[in-house]
Scaffold this motif. Structure first.
Motif, mmCIF file in Angstrom:
data_model
loop_
_atom_site.group_PDB
_atom_site.id
_atom_site.type_symbol
_atom_site.label_atom_id
_atom_site.label_comp_id
_atom_site.label_asym_id
_atom_site.label_seq_id
_atom_site.Cartn_x
_atom_site.Cartn_y
_atom_site.Cartn_z
ATOM 1 N N GLY A 3 -14.726 8.564 9.858
ATOM 2 C CA GLY A 3 -15.629 9.277 10.756
ATOM 3 C C GLY A 3 -15.562 8.783 12.188
ATOM 4 N N LEU A 4 -14.913 7.648 12.412
ATOM 5 C CA LEU A 4 -14.864 7.078 13.762
ATOM 6 C C LEU A 4 -13.950 7.840 14.720
ATOM 7 C CD1 LEU A 4 -14.888 3.244 12.963
ATOM 8 C CD2 LEU A 4 -16.794 4.710 13.692
ATOM 9 N N PRO A 5 -12.723 8.215 14.332
ATOM 10 C CA PRO A 5 -11.846 8.909 15.291
ATOM 11 C C PRO A 5 -12.451 10.182 15.878
ATOM 12 C CG PRO A 5 -10.561 8.128 13.437
ATOM 13 C CD PRO A 5 -11.987 7.905 13.079
ATOM 14 N N PRO A 6 -12.985 11.101 15.063
ATOM 15 C CA PRO A 6 -13.595 12.287 15.683
ATOM 16 C C PRO A 6 -14.820 11.938 16.518
ATOM 17 C CG PRO A 6 -14.027 12.249 13.320
ATOM 18 C CD PRO A 6 -13.013 11.199 13.578
ATOM 19 N N ALA A 7 -15.523 10.869 16.131
ATOM 20 C CA ALA A 7 -16.676 10.451 16.922
ATOM 21 C C ALA A 7 -16.230 9.955 18.296
ATOM 22 C CB ALA A 7 -17.456 9.356 16.196
ATOM 23 N N VAL A 8 -15.163 9.164 18.320
ATOM 24 C CA VAL A 8 -14.653 8.652 19.597
ATOM 25 C C VAL A 8 -14.125 9.801 20.456
ATOM 26 C CG1 VAL A 8 -12.894 7.184 20.668
ATOM 27 C CG2 VAL A 8 -14.133 6.372 18.660
ATOM 28 N N GLN A 9 -13.437 10.729 19.823
ATOM 29 C CA GLN A 9 -12.924 11.877 20.578
ATOM 30 C C GLN A 9 -14.067 12.692 21.183
ATOM 31 O OE1 GLN A 9 -10.432 13.501 17.345
ATOM 32 N NE2 GLN A 9 -8.680 13.283 18.708
ATOM 33 N N SER A 10 -15.119 12.905 20.402
ATOM 34 C CA SER A 10 -16.261 13.663 20.921
ATOM 35 C C SER A 10 -16.952 12.922 22.060
ATOM 36 C CB SER A 10 -17.263 13.936 19.790
ATOM 37 O OG SER A 10 -16.707 14.805 18.818
ATOM 38 N N LEU A 11 -17.031 11.618 21.944
ATOM 39 C CA LEU A 11 -17.621 10.846 23.032
ATOM 40 C C LEU A 11 -16.763 10.952 24.297
ATOM 41 C CD1 LEU A 11 -18.871 7.598 21.242
ATOM 42 C CD2 LEU A 11 -20.247 9.475 22.178
ATOM 43 N N GLY A 12 -15.446 10.944 24.113
ATOM 44 C CA GLY A 12 -14.563 11.128 25.265
ATOM 45 C C GLY A 12 -14.786 12.474 25.931
ATOM 46 N N GLN A 13 -14.970 13.497 25.124
ATOM 47 C CA GLN A 13 -15.246 14.820 25.675
ATOM 48 C C GLN A 13 -16.604 14.873 26.360
ATOM 49 O OE1 GLN A 13 -14.768 17.284 22.229
ATOM 50 N NE2 GLN A 13 -12.538 17.010 22.143
ATOM 51 N N ALA A 14 -17.559 14.099 25.833
ATOM 52 C CA ALA A 14 -18.865 14.032 26.488
ATOM 53 C C ALA A 14 -18.745 13.393 27.867
ATOM 54 C CB ALA A 14 -19.844 13.240 25.618
ATOM 55 N N VAL A 15 -17.921 12.354 27.966
ATOM 56 C CA VAL A 15 -17.702 11.702 29.262
ATOM 57 C C VAL A 15 -17.021 12.668 30.227
ATOM 58 C CG1 VAL A 15 -16.503 9.830 30.450
ATOM 59 C CG2 VAL A 15 -17.627 9.398 28.259
ATOM 60 N N SER A 16 -16.051 13.417 29.730
ATOM 61 C CA SER A 16 -15.382 14.407 30.585
ATOM 62 C C SER A 16 -16.372 15.467 31.072
ATOM 63 C CB SER A 16 -14.233 15.071 29.826
ATOM 64 O OG SER A 16 -13.225 14.129 29.502
ATOM 65 N N SER A 17 -17.272 15.880 30.183
ATOM 66 C CA SER A 17 -18.294 16.842 30.593
ATOM 67 C C SER A 17 -19.203 16.252 31.668
ATOM 68 C CB SER A 17 -19.134 17.267 29.381
ATOM 69 O OG SER A 17 -18.352 17.980 28.437
ATOM 70 N N ALA A 18 -19.478 14.953 31.545
ATOM 71 C CA ALA A 18 -20.287 14.302 32.578
ATOM 72 C C ALA A 18 -19.558 14.323 33.915
ATOM 73 C CB ALA A 18 -20.595 12.867 32.161
ATOM 74 N N GLY A 19 -18.250 14.126 33.875
ATOM 75 C CA GLY A 19 -17.478 14.205 35.102
ATOM 76 C C GLY A 19 -17.532 15.585 35.725
ATOM 77 N N GLU A 20 -17.468 16.599 34.894
ATOM 78 C CA GLU A 20 -17.563 17.974 35.384
ATOM 79 C C GLU A 20 -18.945 18.231 35.993
ATOM 80 O OE1 GLU A 20 -16.704 21.723 36.482
ATOM 81 O OE2 GLU A 20 -15.313 20.186 35.742
ATOM 82 N N ALA A 21 -19.979 17.664 35.377
ATOM 83 C CA ALA A 21 -21.325 17.825 35.912
ATOM 84 C C ALA A 21 -21.444 17.192 37.293
ATOM 85 C CB ALA A 21 -22.346 17.199 34.952
ATOM 86 N N VAL A 22 -20.818 16.038 37.473
ATOM 87 C CA VAL A 22 -20.861 15.379 38.788
ATOM 88 C C VAL A 22 -20.116 16.211 39.828
ATOM 89 C CG1 VAL A 22 -20.124 13.341 40.084
ATOM 90 C CG2 VAL A 22 -21.108 13.075 37.794
ATOM 91 N N ARG A 23 -18.981 16.752 39.459
ATOM 92 C CA ARG A 23 -18.203 17.559 40.409
ATOM 93 C C ARG A 23 -18.934 18.836 40.797
ATOM 94 N NH1 ARG A 23 -13.360 16.440 37.331
ATOM 95 N NH2 ARG A 23 -13.603 18.487 36.373
ATOM 96 N N SER A 24 -19.663 19.420 39.850
ATOM 97 C CA SER A 24 -20.294 20.712 40.099
ATOM 98 C C SER A 24 -21.550 20.610 40.968
ATOM 99 C CB SER A 24 -20.657 21.383 38.774
ATOM 100 O OG SER A 24 -21.625 20.624 38.073
ATOM 101 N N VAL A 25 -21.993 19.399 41.240
ATOM 102 C CA VAL A 25 -23.201 19.237 42.055
ATOM 103 C C VAL A 25 -23.015 19.853 43.440
ATOM 104 C CG1 VAL A 25 -24.634 17.520 43.240
ATOM 105 C CG2 VAL A 25 -24.061 17.215 40.822
ATOM 106 N N ASP A 26 -21.800 19.791 44.000
ATOM 107 C CA ASP A 26 -21.567 20.258 45.364
ATOM 108 C C ASP A 26 -21.603 21.774 45.483
ATOM 109 O OD1 ASP A 26 -19.285 21.035 44.130
ATOM 110 O OD2 ASP A 26 -17.906 19.929 45.425
ATOM 111 N N GLY A 27 -21.800 22.465 44.387
ATOM 112 C CA GLY A 27 -21.818 23.919 44.458
ATOM 113 C C GLY A 27 -23.139 24.487 44.915
#
Length: 384
Positions: A143-167
């Protein structure tokens, strides 16, 4: 005194065998529910009338597996709740920021919920199947690999949220938010890659052999430890009362969760109810740590039968020895102790009290010094 000491020591050997019911091969048999159906641990053989033999390790591993299944289910429902909240956040309209911020924040929550759910699935298929599968450790780790992958995607989504602030109205922050968002996004991508590599490694034949060997060695140890805690709880006479208490509390929590969910048509609220219900069933399962199903609540009843003959003369009374939980101790401190033990379902001169039926018929001729304590414990032991 030496004669009494020798008698007590010799009795303890008999007590140990009577409490555990162990055979020379490390197993013990139970006829609980024989002929009546449904009373024997593990199910099956309902109404056969023949005793069924269980090894101590099997009892322990079954208890651990039950807890694992409920804990995995709790994690799964919690992850689903976080996902549902993420979906609601993603559809929200946030002021000051760009239109892409809310969906990105929803992605953070959604992917985090998926990570929690993946861990729960691993626990359910691994620890929750202890004793039933060859490699519970490998399954849990799966269960760890998909959990780590999902956490990585969550971090990427956080990055997208930071970038979208300037809109939005905060567009003046674009030079900072774009750079910071890009860094966070790349970090999430790296974490996702690590999760994929971890999955490949765990699926390799070499790692599977290691986890399989560890599972083979650890499973009987875990089962033995759990059996030890169950035996200790039942021998001390607290196993069944604690199990009853956890069953009542957990059942109440589960009912509360069902009431919250209602008809199941309310988003998020329904998931909250499911989490509460899952928490309740997990609490119920924890009773298996201190009490073995089908043990008939042996507790200190057998010990009471032996000690009754040793203390009866000192107390000026005698034990009934009938197994009904009644105590015939004549006053003083011993009567108070008998009352206390009787409240826990144990007769200090009368064998087993409430162990099998959940009711106690313990009586004493006088209250004794500890009678108030006995009455208090009686209220906590779930007598009906």
């Amino acid at each position: 005194m030496k004669a009494v000491t020798h008698l007590f020591k010799g009795s303890c050997v008999v007590i140990a065998l009577a409490l555990t019911g162990c055979a020379s091969d490390g197993s013990f048999s139970s006829t609980a529910g024989a002929g009546g159906g449904g009373g024997t641990t593990g199910g099956g053989d309902s109404g056969s009338g023949s005793p069924r033999t269980f090894t101590s390790v099997e009892r322990g591993t079954n208890a651990v597996a039950t807890i694992g299944q409920e804990a995995g289910g709790l994690l799964g429902t919690a992850g689903n709740l976080v996902e549902q909240v993420g979906g609601s956040v993603g559809q929200a309209s946030l002021p000051l920021v760009g239109a892409g911020t809310a969906p990105a924040l929803g992605g953070v929550l959604g992917n985090t919920g998926q990570a929690v759910g993946a861990v729960g699935a691993g626990v359910s298929s691994g620890l929750g199947q202890l004793g039933n599968v060859a490699d519970p450790i490998g399954n849990t780790a799966g269960g760890l690999p998909p959990a780590v992958q999902s956490l990585g995607q969550a971090v990427s989504s956080a990055g997208e949220a930071v970038r979208s602030v300037d809109g939005g109205q905060l567009g003046v922050l674009a030079p900072v938010t774009n750079t910071a968002g890009e860094v966070v996004d790349r970090t999430g991508g790296l974490v996702t890659q690590v999760g994929g590599q971890l999955g490949t490694a765990l699926d390799s034949e070499g790692v599977r052999q290691v986890t399989g060997g560890l599972s083979e060695a650890v499973t009987p140890v875990v089962g033995g430890v759990m059996t030890g805690t169950q035996s200790a709880g039942d021998m001390l006479g607290v196993g069944q009362p604690v199990n009853n208490l956890l069953t009542q509390v957990g059942g109440g929590v589960q009912s509360l969760g069902e009431a919250i969910s209602g008809d199941g048509n309310r988003p998020v609220v329904n998931e909250v109810g499911q989490v509460v219900s899952a928490a309740g069933t997990t609490v119920v399962a924890l009773g298996g740590v201190v009490h073995a199903d089908g043990s008939q609540g042996a507790g200190l009843g057998s010990l009471g039968g032996v000690l009754g003959s040793l203390t009866g003369g000192l107390a000026g009374g005698s034990g009934s020895g009938s197994g009904g939980g009644s105590v015939g101790v004549g006053g003083g401190l011993v009567a108070g102790v008998a009352s206390t033990a009787g409240s826990l379902g144990v007769g200090l001169g009368g064998g087993v009290g409430a162990g099998a039926t959940g009711s106690s018929g313990g009586t004493s001729s006088t209250g004794g010094l500890l009678a108030p304590v006995g009455n208090l414990l009686g209220g906590l032991s779930g007598r009906r």
